[in-house]
Design an enzyme around this catalytic site. Sequence first.
Site, mmCIF file in Angstrom:
data_model
loop_
_atom_site.group_PDB
_atom_site.id
_atom_site.type_symbol
_atom_site.label_atom_id
_atom_site.label_comp_id
_atom_site.label_asym_id
_atom_site.label_seq_id
_atom_site.Cartn_x
_atom_site.Cartn_y
_atom_site.Cartn_z
ATOM 1 N N ASN A 252 5.021 -6.512 -3.933
ATOM 2 C CA ASN A 252 5.807 -5.710 -2.992
ATOM 3 C C ASN A 252 6.725 -6.546 -2.097
ATOM 4 O O ASN A 252 7.525 -5.992 -1.343
ATOM 5 C CB ASN A 252 4.882 -4.823 -2.151
ATOM 6 C CG ASN A 252 4.287 -3.704 -3.003
ATOM 7 O OD1 ASN A 252 4.732 -3.471 -4.130
ATOM 8 N ND2 ASN A 252 3.268 -3.033 -2.475
ATOM 9 N N CYS B 111 5.259 11.597 -7.051
ATOM 10 C CA CYS B 111 4.538 10.498 -7.707
ATOM 11 C C CYS B 111 3.077 10.893 -7.709
ATOM 12 O O CYS B 111 2.663 11.785 -6.958
ATOM 13 C CB CYS B 111 4.823 9.253 -6.881
ATOM 14 S SG CYS B 111 3.639 7.947 -6.945
#
Length: 417
Positions: free
Chosen positions: A23, A117
């Site tokens: 990330n 999602c």
Amino acid sequence: MQKLIIQGGLPLHGEVSISGAKNAALPLLCAALLTGESLTINNVPALQDITTMLSLLKQMGTRVTEHGNGEIVLSAAALTHLVAPYEMVKTMRAAILVLGPLLARAGEAEISLPGGCAIGLRPVDQHIKGLQAMGAEIAIRHGYIHAVAKKLHGARIVFDIVTVTGTENLMMAATLAEGTTILENAAREPEIIDLAHCLSAMGAKIHGAGTDIITVEGVSSLHGAEHTVMPDRIETGTFLVAATAAGGEIHLKNTDAHLLDAVLDKLTEAGARIDSAANWINLTMQTKPKAVNIRTAPYPAFPTDMQAQFMSLNCIADGTAIMTETIFENRLMHVQELKRMNANIEVEGNAAIVTGITQLDSANVMATDLRASASLVIAGLVAQGETVIDRIYHLDRGYENIEGKLSALGAQIRRIQ
Ligand code: EPU
């Protein structure tokens, strides 16, 4: 489809090297779009999400040279195609991170609107609101965000909600805007500090990264730089939870204990002994773990990306734990799979009440998202018998060679086609 097979019941012993943070690496790669000069990023993990991001950047005209050992050189001298297609965004939502840089440097971008999602709705309204405040004209047509801005200008933007990629997108966009941008209620995650360091090395003027007010003074252009991706705090935490659940002693190198204070506190509360220095963490676990309550929240509080792994730990701990997920609406999907392994879990709204049992039972289970997959691996490591985990492509998005690293610690784990 590939599967993982784990023979549970063995303690973990040995040393593992932690990879660069997924990330952090994803926005860092996108920062290459902000300059015509070369950006060298070191310690990039070999993960599916990184491959997807590199394909997207190449498709836009970025020259990408991979030197092995995690060193990648990106050169976006001429951007030829300012589009992030649906096929890519649907497999990796982080593709939204090209929006800010493209708009700031090329004045235009067409990015597929990410859909919902598995773990939640995950809208991108805050990214859009911020860019509009900086002067972008944005329309949604046929499922795509069409954004145009002759020149972005500085603005004061107060986020309605703390968003990690939203903060990163606007921080990148603001580096090339005219004037000063102030981001309030900004995310404070270490990955944002890492990105700010790289952008500063490229000539950006950023203050306050790591606090909830970030100020960016726009500059006319950015130049090339070299940057090393920070260690993956979630991979680090996942191995630490695995050893706390399975018992044993592990030594993690190339990581940083300061990145995961909230996680280390909970592991200590569970009964683990933790020692650390500048770039390593050692964990010893010799007793049965104690149940630990968890409430996820933005950094520096307990990360949502570690909730599922701690649930597997609580499944075999002494006592009952309340685990509350406050970031995503649907991030308890691993509960049903853990229950197939005999776990005692009740869900009430966004909380799971987990009562520890002596031992989990092996079963065939299915990975539903990245961190849920990690929780099933941990459950497999402590279950009696052979656990088979299906749909491990989720795991490959965020864990580099997890079976190799766990095997090095003595786990019996293998991948089959
Ligand atoms: N949100 C909005 N509007 C927005 C943006 C976010 O309502 O415009 C909401 C989200 O729906 C969510 C909350 O705000 O409920 C926080 O979402 P955030 O934007 O912070 O998440 P993200 O930036 O999309 C990153 C990580 C995630 C991690 C979260 C939270 C990357 C590439 N992804 O996502 O990582 O869970 O922050 O820390 O940095 C993972 O690695 O498994 C993963 C999912």
